[in-house]
Design an enzyme around this catalytic site. Structure first.
Site, PDB file in Angstrom:
ATOM      1  N   GLN A  61     -12.383  19.465 -13.382  1.00 56.70           N
ATOM      2  CA  GLN A  61     -13.831  19.763 -12.976  1.00 56.70           C
ATOM      3  C   GLN A  61     -14.080  20.892 -12.090  1.00 56.70           C
ATOM      4  O   GLN A  61     -14.762  20.841 -11.222  1.00 56.70           O
ATOM      5  CB  GLN A  61     -14.555  18.520 -12.388  1.00 56.70           C
ATOM      6  CG  GLN A  61     -14.450  17.091 -13.487  1.00 56.70           C
ATOM      7  CD  GLN A  61     -14.607  15.896 -12.879  1.00 56.70           C
ATOM      8  OE1 GLN A  61     -15.184  15.938 -11.578  1.00 56.70           O
ATOM      9  NE2 GLN A  61     -14.504  14.760 -13.380  1.00 56.70           N
ATOM     10  N   CYS A  62     -13.412  21.906 -12.282  1.00 57.15           N
ATOM     11  CA  CYS A  62     -13.148  23.062 -11.405  1.00 57.15           C
ATOM     12  C   CYS A  62     -13.819  24.348 -12.204  1.00 57.15           C
ATOM     13  O   CYS A  62     -13.734  24.284 -13.272  1.00 57.15           O
ATOM     14  CB  CYS A  62     -12.023  23.172 -10.814  1.00 57.15           C
ATOM     15  SG  CYS A  62     -11.523  24.826  -9.932  1.00 57.15           S
TER      16      CYS A  62
END
Length: 181
Positions: A61-62
């Site tokens: 989730q970057c």
């Protein structure tokens, strides 16, 4: 009577060669790791000794998560030349939250990753993954963010580090890999 003696000498030589190769595993590969979202464990030494490696701490989730696509491209380009990418998901920067199943979905289904992905682990501190403990010991560098890349030569030594912002398919990274192959 000569044959049994020669046979024993040959066997002794084979055992010595086996013992010395078993003890030459680089410390960075001296651990067993669980694969992402799996119960399967692999001995890093058995799987990767003698290969050039790109170790990457990942997060699902970057802002850099899309690098999975380029890492896969890099892996496909060099995998038949003694190279592999190894992903190590971590939530140390709070961007790999949720279950390992969710992380695996992002890697395998969303980005088509086929290179080895290890189970989620910490990168620093007392519970750090032993691979990252060795990276820090050798290179004096620890990941400053997700998708930090560490190039490890065939002898198990960190030879280059690349920040998150370095594209996996950049000429700088590809040239460094090619020098190690």
């Amino acid at each position: 009577m000569k044959y049994p003696i020669l046979c024993c000498i040959s066997l002794l030589g084979s055992l010595t060669a086996f013992t010395s190769s078993a003890t030459t595993c680089p410390e960075i590969l001296s651990s067993k790791q669980r694969l992402l979202n799996s119960t399967e464990n692999i001995e890093l030494c058995e799987a990767f000794q003698g290969k050039t490696l790109l170790v990457v701490n990942t997060a699902s989730q970057c802002g850099y998560t899309s690098q999975f696509e380029e890492l896969e491209e890099l892996y496909q380009t060099y995998k038949d030349k003694g190279f592999t990418v190894i992903g190590f998901p971590s939530n140390d920067f709070r961007q790999d939250r949720g279950s390992e199943e969710q992380s695996a979905k992002v890697c395998y289904l969303d980005y088509g990753v086929t290179f080895p992905m290890m189970a989620r682990s910490s990168l620093t501190g007392s519970s750090a993954n032993p691979v990252f403990t060795q990276i820090q010991s050798q290179a004096g560098v620890k990941p400053k963010w997700n998708f930090y890349k560490f190039l490890i030569n065939k002898q198990g030594k960190v030879v280059a580090t690349f920040p998150s912002s370095t594209s996996p398919v950049s000429s700088t990274l590809k040239n460094a890999i090619e020098q190690q192959l």
